[in-house]
Structure formats: C-alpha cells, structure tokens
Enzyme design. Structure first.
Site, PDB file in Angstrom:
ATOM      1  N   GLY A  31       0.805  -1.221   0.000  1.00 24.44           N
ATOM      2  CA  GLY A  31       0.000   0.000   0.000  1.00 24.44           C
ATOM      3  C   GLY A  31       0.834   1.264   0.000  1.00 24.44           C
ATOM      4  O   GLY A  31       2.023   1.226  -0.294  1.00 24.44           O
ATOM      5  N   HIS A  37       4.333   1.424  -8.068  1.00 21.08           N
ATOM      6  CA  HIS A  37       3.329   0.356  -7.993  1.00 21.08           C
ATOM      7  C   HIS A  37       2.429   0.377  -9.228  1.00 21.08           C
ATOM      8  O   HIS A  37       2.091  -0.661  -9.787  1.00 21.08           O
ATOM      9  CB  HIS A  37       2.441   0.534  -6.745  1.00 21.08           C
ATOM     10  CG  HIS A  37       3.183   0.476  -5.445  1.00 21.08           C
ATOM     11  ND1 HIS A  37       3.376   1.578  -4.658  1.00 21.08           N
ATOM     12  CD2 HIS A  37       3.773  -0.551  -4.795  1.00 21.08           C
ATOM     13  CE1 HIS A  37       4.039   1.235  -3.559  1.00 21.08           C
ATOM     14  NE2 HIS A  37       4.299  -0.053  -3.618  1.00 21.08           N
ATOM     15  N   SER A 187       9.259   5.422  -3.295  1.00 15.81           N
ATOM     16  CA  SER A 187       9.069   4.472  -2.200  1.00 15.81           C
ATOM     17  C   SER A 187       7.982   5.013  -1.277  1.00 15.81           C
ATOM     18  O   SER A 187       7.860   6.232  -1.106  1.00 15.81           O
ATOM     19  CB  SER A 187      10.378   4.336  -1.418  1.00 15.81           C
ATOM     20  OG  SER A 187      10.126   3.740  -0.169  1.00 15.81           O
TER      21      SER A 187
HETATM   22  P1  AMP Z   1       6.044  -2.469  -1.488  1.00 10.82           P
HETATM   23  O1  AMP Z   1       4.645  -1.940  -1.448  1.00 10.82           O
HETATM   24  O2  AMP Z   1       7.086  -1.488  -1.107  1.00 10.82           O
HETATM   25  O3  AMP Z   1       6.173  -3.797  -0.787  1.00 10.82           O
HETATM   26  O4  AMP Z   1       6.335  -2.767  -3.026  1.00 10.82           O
HETATM   27  C1  AMP Z   1       5.496  -3.582  -3.799  1.00 10.82           C
HETATM   28  C2  AMP Z   1       6.146  -3.817  -5.119  1.00 10.82           C
HETATM   29  O5  AMP Z   1       6.364  -2.583  -5.781  1.00 10.82           O
HETATM   30  C3  AMP Z   1       7.543  -4.496  -5.020  1.00 10.82           C
HETATM   31  O6  AMP Z   1       7.666  -5.466  -6.035  1.00 10.82           O
HETATM   32  C4  AMP Z   1       8.480  -3.345  -5.227  1.00 10.82           C
HETATM   33  O7  AMP Z   1       9.728  -3.730  -5.757  1.00 10.82           O
HETATM   34  C5  AMP Z   1       7.714  -2.507  -6.209  1.00 10.82           C
HETATM   35  N1  AMP Z   1       8.183  -1.115  -6.184  1.00 10.82           N
HETATM   36  C6  AMP Z   1       8.336  -0.334  -5.088  1.00 10.82           C
HETATM   37  N2  AMP Z   1       8.870   0.852  -5.435  1.00 10.82           N
HETATM   38  C7  AMP Z   1       9.052   0.817  -6.771  1.00 10.82           C
HETATM   39  C8  AMP Z   1       9.582   1.734  -7.733  1.00 10.82           C
HETATM   40  N3  AMP Z   1      10.020   2.949  -7.368  1.00 10.82           N
HETATM   41  N4  AMP Z   1       9.619   1.355  -9.024  1.00 10.82           N
HETATM   42  C9  AMP Z   1       9.173   0.124  -9.405  1.00 10.82           C
HETATM   43  N5  AMP Z   1       8.670  -0.780  -8.556  1.00 10.82           N
HETATM   44  C10 AMP Z   1       8.603  -0.443  -7.261  1.00 10.82           C
END
Ligand code: AMP
Length: 292
Positions: A31, A37, A187
């Site tokens: 989230g 995302h 992020s």
């Molecule tokens: P998270 O919500 O941080 O657990 O991320 C979920 C997914 O989104 C994971 O596969 C991450 O690697 C991907 N993700 C997070 N930040 C980025 C970004 N800046 N660019 C591409 N994918 C991302």
C-alpha cells in the site's frame, strides 16, 4: 474495480476467471501506492485479462516494530489509484485472513545463499517474512504472472528462487525502478522525508550513476569505498554500498567474469531507511526485448 477482504471471496471470483481461460496477473504491495506500484499494475494490465493487486502490510517481514507501526496506510486513496489505473480486483485482507491460526502458511525453503549479504544481515528475518507472505498470496490468487519491481533486487531474486524451487506455475516479471525527477527511487517511505531531504536524496542515485561509469576504469572495491564516503553526509548515513553479481550476490573482483552486475545500497536519511540499486552490466538480462 472490486475490493475484497476475504480469502474465500477473492478465490471464488478468480476461479471463475480461470474457468473462462482468462489469464491473471498479480501485484503484491504493502500500500501507500505511488507511480512505481502503478507501473507494475499497468504492465500486468497490458499482458493479462485480469489484474489483481493486494494491499497488505505484512507484519512478518518487519524486523522493527517501530517501522511496522509507522508504515503509511491509506486504503481509500490506494483504491482510487488502482481504480484509475484500470485494475480489476483489489485484495485487502486482514492479518487473520492471511495467517489463519490453524494453518501453517510458510513454505520450507532455504534462502541462506541469497540472504548472506546486504538486506539479509541488516534485516534479520525480513526475507523469511517476504517468502512467507508472497507464497501465501500466490497460493490464494494462483496467478499466471506476478509483477515485482527491480527496486527490491534481493527480494525479487528470492521470489524467483521460490517459484522455481517449489515448482510453482506462476512466472515472475521484473519491472524497472520508477524514480522522482531528481533520481530518488519512489518508495512509500519517501512520505516520511522532509521536502529538503527528499531533494538532497538525489545523492543516492548520483552515486549509483557514478558507480556505473567508474566500473569501466576502477576496481569495484574502490568504487564501493568512495560511494560509502560520499554518502556519509550530516544527513545521510549509508549502511552498505555493494557491487555484486546479480544472480549470486557475491562480490565482484573482475567485472569481465560476470554477465549481470548490480550496485545495491541502503542509506539512512535521518530515521528513514532508503534502498536503491542500479544494474551496472547486463540490463538486457532483466529486461529482454519482447518478441514481436
Ligand atoms: P512495497 O509496497 O514497497 O512492498 O512494493 C510492492 C512492489 O512494488 C515491489 O515489487 C516493489 O519492488 C515494487 N516497487 C516499489 N517501489 C518501486 C519503484 N520505485 N519502481 C518500481 N517498482 C517499485
């Protein structure tokens, strides 16, 4: 877009799509969604009949309760973003739904050979938690394809290992890192940065770019040492900056001997821990051109 919170409900709807021979793409997230995302969701929409995104802040992958407590949560805003992107299903389960007490939910998988460095020792138990939750979510959604970001390099490598080793039918697609204009990798944690620090955080990207250039003429360990020095400012404090083989995460001595080389780093910006990476050699291995 439909939102479901119960495992039994999402399973029922996805089974009906599978019966119609429709393909399913799945994106697990925690989230606080941003363009990174959304890029994963768009890649899935392009390639599949049905796209499912989960929003679940997985407690088992946090090694610091403070980090878990402070993790940003806003399901309403996330739902609006996913609807706008064209996602079919949002799966937003509670902890009890994902981890029912009566069921063992983690697979038996030895990941020591992929967790001995970088994020592994710095976040004990983290990847075991990631494997546990992604395994459980893949069992629930049973997708043809799962989409993950290059942003979490060690994470997608471990999930690829899990899928192969456990002979699961789901395939993994890795998508490029989406960045802010100044190069800072997007992020959910960036929300906790002040405007000033967010601007200054371009120092992380700049060091990765510099490492890529320097690999042509300098030794990897000298590049790492310089980056560690440059990243230590009053505001930023690097935990590691490592140039490693992109498959084994072992250190590089002679770049000519490796097909895929990646520089990975974790940097504290005051109390916020940021991770980033850049492929220094072999980009085409992660992003092969699609056949026409
Ligand atoms: P998270 O919500 O941080 O657990 O991320 C979920 C997914 O989104 C994971 O596969 C991450 O690697 C991907 N993700 C997070 N930040 C980025 C970004 N800046 N660019 C591409 N994918 C991302």
């Amino acid at each position: 877009m439909k939102t479901y919170k119960r495992v039994s409900t999402i399973k029922k709807y996805l089974a009906s799509h599978r019966r119609k021979k429709q393909t399913i793409g799945f994106i697990p997230t925690m989230g606080a969604l941003h363009e990174g995302h959304v890029s994963l969701a768009k890649a899935s929409i392009e390639e599949n009949d049905i796209t499912v995104v989960s929003v679940f802040v997985n407690p088992t992958q946090f090694n610091q309760t403070e980090d878990l407590k402070k993790y940003p949560r806003n399901l309403e805003k996330d739902a609006a973003i996913l609807k706008e992107a064209g996602v079919d299903y949002l799966f937003a389960p509670s902890v009890n739904q994902v981890y029912p007490l009566s069921k063992k939910t983690g697979p038996k998988l030895d990941i020591d050979h992929l967790t001995f460095s970088m994020e592994g020792p710095n976040r004990p138990g983290h990847f075991e938690g990631v494997v546990q939750v992604v395994h459980r979510l893949v069992k629930i959604t049973n997708p043809d394809l799962i989409y993950m970001g290059q942003k979490d390099f060690q994470q997608f490598t471990i999930i690829q290992y899990m899928l192969t080793h456990l002979k699961m039918r789901t395939r993994l697609r890795v998508c490029p890192i989406i960045r802010e204009e100044n190069g800072l990798a997007m992020s959910s944690r960036n929300q906790r940065l002040s405007k000033k620090i967010k601007t200054e955080a371009s120092i992380i990207y700049n060091n990765l770019v510099a490492a890529k250039k320097a690999l042509k003429s300098k030794k990897p360990d000298a590049i790492e040492r310089k980056a560690m020095k440059d990243l230590k400012t009053g505001v930023f404090d690097p935990e590691y900056f490592e140039i490693v083989d992109g498959y084994t995460f072992k250190k590089i001595t002679n770049p000519n001997r490796h097909k895929l080389i990646v520089a990975c780093t974790a940097v504290w910006a005051k109390k916020v821990r940021l991770i980033d990476n850049m492929i220094l050699k072999g980009e085409h291995l992660l992003y092969p051109k699609k056949k026409k």
